[in-house]
Write a protein that holds these residues in place. Structure first.
Motif, short mmCIF file in Angstrom:
data_model
loop_
_atom_site.label_atom_id
_atom_site.label_comp_id
_atom_site.label_asym_id
_atom_site.label_seq_id
_atom_site.Cartn_x
_atom_site.Cartn_y
_atom_site.Cartn_z
N LEU A 95 0.84 -1.21 0.00
CA LEU A 95 0.00 0.00 0.00
C LEU A 95 0.87 1.25 0.00
O LEU A 95 0.52 2.26 -0.64
CB LEU A 95 -0.91 0.02 1.23
CG LEU A 95 -2.02 -1.02 1.34
CD1 LEU A 95 -2.93 -0.67 2.50
CD2 LEU A 95 -2.81 -1.15 0.06
N GLY A 96 1.97 1.19 0.75
CA GLY A 96 2.88 2.33 0.76
C GLY A 96 3.46 2.62 -0.61
O GLY A 96 3.56 3.78 -1.04
N SER A 99 0.81 4.19 -2.80
CA SER A 99 0.62 5.60 -2.45
C SER A 99 1.72 6.47 -3.04
O SER A 99 1.45 7.55 -3.59
CB SER A 99 0.58 5.74 -0.92
OG SER A 99 -0.50 5.03 -0.36
N GLU A 100 2.96 6.00 -2.94
CA GLU A 100 4.10 6.77 -3.46
C GLU A 100 4.01 6.93 -4.97
O GLU A 100 4.47 7.95 -5.51
CB GLU A 100 5.41 6.07 -3.08
CG GLU A 100 5.71 6.14 -1.58
CD GLU A 100 6.86 5.24 -1.18
OE1 GLU A 100 7.45 4.58 -2.09
OE2 GLU A 100 7.18 5.18 0.02
N HIS A 102 1.62 7.78 -6.56
CA HIS A 102 0.74 8.92 -6.83
C HIS A 102 1.10 10.12 -5.97
O HIS A 102 0.27 11.01 -5.74
CB HIS A 102 -0.71 8.50 -6.62
CG HIS A 102 -1.15 7.42 -7.58
ND1 HIS A 102 -1.66 7.69 -8.83
CD2 HIS A 102 -1.10 6.07 -7.47
CE1 HIS A 102 -1.94 6.56 -9.44
NE2 HIS A 102 -1.60 5.56 -8.63
N GLU A 104 1.66 10.32 -2.79
CA GLU A 104 1.03 10.35 -1.48
C GLU A 104 1.84 9.52 -0.49
O GLU A 104 2.68 8.71 -0.88
CB GLU A 104 -0.40 9.80 -1.56
CG GLU A 104 -1.32 10.56 -2.50
CD GLU A 104 -1.71 11.92 -1.97
OE1 GLU A 104 -1.42 12.23 -0.79
OE2 GLU A 104 -2.33 12.69 -2.73
N THR A 105 1.55 9.74 0.79
CA THR A 105 2.18 8.95 1.86
C THR A 105 1.10 8.16 2.56
O THR A 105 0.05 8.71 2.94
CB THR A 105 2.89 9.87 2.87
OG1 THR A 105 3.91 10.60 2.20
CG2 THR A 105 3.52 9.05 3.99
N LEU A 106 1.31 6.87 2.72
CA LEU A 106 0.33 6.02 3.40
C LEU A 106 0.21 6.43 4.86
O LEU A 106 1.20 6.46 5.59
CB LEU A 106 0.75 4.55 3.30
CG LEU A 106 -0.13 3.55 4.06
CD1 LEU A 106 -1.54 3.52 3.48
CD2 LEU A 106 0.50 2.17 4.05
N LYS A 108 -0.55 5.28 8.14
CA LYS A 108 -0.73 4.05 8.91
C LYS A 108 -1.45 4.36 10.22
O LYS A 108 -1.22 5.40 10.84
CB LYS A 108 0.62 3.40 9.20
CG LYS A 108 1.34 2.92 7.94
CD LYS A 108 2.69 2.30 8.27
CE LYS A 108 3.42 1.84 7.02
NZ LYS A 108 4.74 1.26 7.34
N THR A 112 -5.54 0.52 9.60
CA THR A 112 -4.78 -0.22 8.58
C THR A 112 -4.16 -1.48 9.18
O THR A 112 -4.07 -2.51 8.50
CB THR A 112 -3.68 0.66 7.95
OG1 THR A 112 -2.81 1.17 8.98
CG2 THR A 112 -4.27 1.81 7.16
#
Length: 253
Positions: A95-96, A99-100, A102, A104-106, A108, A112
């Protein structure tokens, strides 16, 4: 709710579930790669929260690695003796990465962590059911949480991945028992419309007697249900787990 007494609702799936037993003794007989592939890929159709698929599966056949895992799980010999060991992982690493991709930062959080743990549990249950439908035996291994950081080091997990539980899989060395171990009374477990807290003590005591009789008929000197539960859970189990998992990339807030 009315139930038709003259209709038997049974399928191959319910038969498999109703015949479940934990198997810890295995024949020296391989599980084919093709059968294992079919089991794991069927299990990948398990439900997953919002299609996040926050789990991974790791297959370990190497005897030396399985021996090390057996030690980490508390010297559980069946991890060494089974043909294949499968680990079910909560996986936030993927997931991280998504996110990266796009920018973004996941974020947590406890949510989650719970979602990834539940996802791993669901796919693990599906693997066990599918394996048993082929005639294989299996047992889930929560002892993989004894030292999750060492399991992660041994198997090369990145941050944000831990093994929720493992599973020993192989061909059973003995026929299944004629009588299965009793479960808690249905009336204590299944509730309709609202949770029913009525008189649990008598029903637990009834189950204690039923389970004690089951063990006694097999000459097993094993205490019934509530006593071992009281002794086992009178202090926190794995008190290090939260701190260890936080260091491994999971959050609980």
């Amino acid at each position: 709710m009315m139930i038709d007494e003259f209709v038997t609702y049974e399928t191959a799936v319910t038969q498999t579930l109703n015949q479940h037993v934990s198997v810890r003794s295995f024949l020296d007989k391989p599980v084919s790669d093709e059968m294992l592939h079919a089991i794991l890929n069927a299990a990948r159709r398990s439900p997953t929260s919002s299609n996040m698929q926050t789990y991974s599966i790791i297959v370990v056949r190497d005897p030396e690695t399985r021996q090390k895992l057996a030690v980490l799980a508390g010297n559980q010999k069946h991890i060494e003796e089974c043909d294949v060991f499968v680990g079910f992982l909560a996986d936030l690493n993927r997931l991280g990465i998504a996110s990266e991709m796009h920018g973004e930062t996941l974020a947590k959080s406890l949510e989650t962590t719970l979602v990834s743990t539940v996802d791993a549990a669901l796919v693990g249950m599906s693997v066990q059911t599918a394996a048993e439908s082929f005639g294989l035996g299996a047992v889930m291994i929560g002892g993989m949480r004894n030292q999750p950081h060492k399991v992660a080091e041994l198997l090369g997990f990145p941050s944000g991945v831990y093994m929720v539980f493992g599973m020993s899989i192989g061909w059973p060395a003995a026929d299944p028992p004629a009588v299965l171990k009793p479960r808690l009374p249905e009336s204590l477990v299944i509730h309709h419309e609202r949770y029913d807290p009525t008189d649990p003590i008598s029903r637990i005591a009834e189950y204690d007697a039923t389970l004690a009789d089951y063990y006694g008929q097999r000459n097993q000197n094993t205490a019934a249900w509530s006593g071992p539960i009281a002794q086992r859970l009178n202090k926190p189990r794995r008190p290090h787990l939260r701190q260890t998992l936080e260091a491994m990339g999971f959050h609980f807030d």
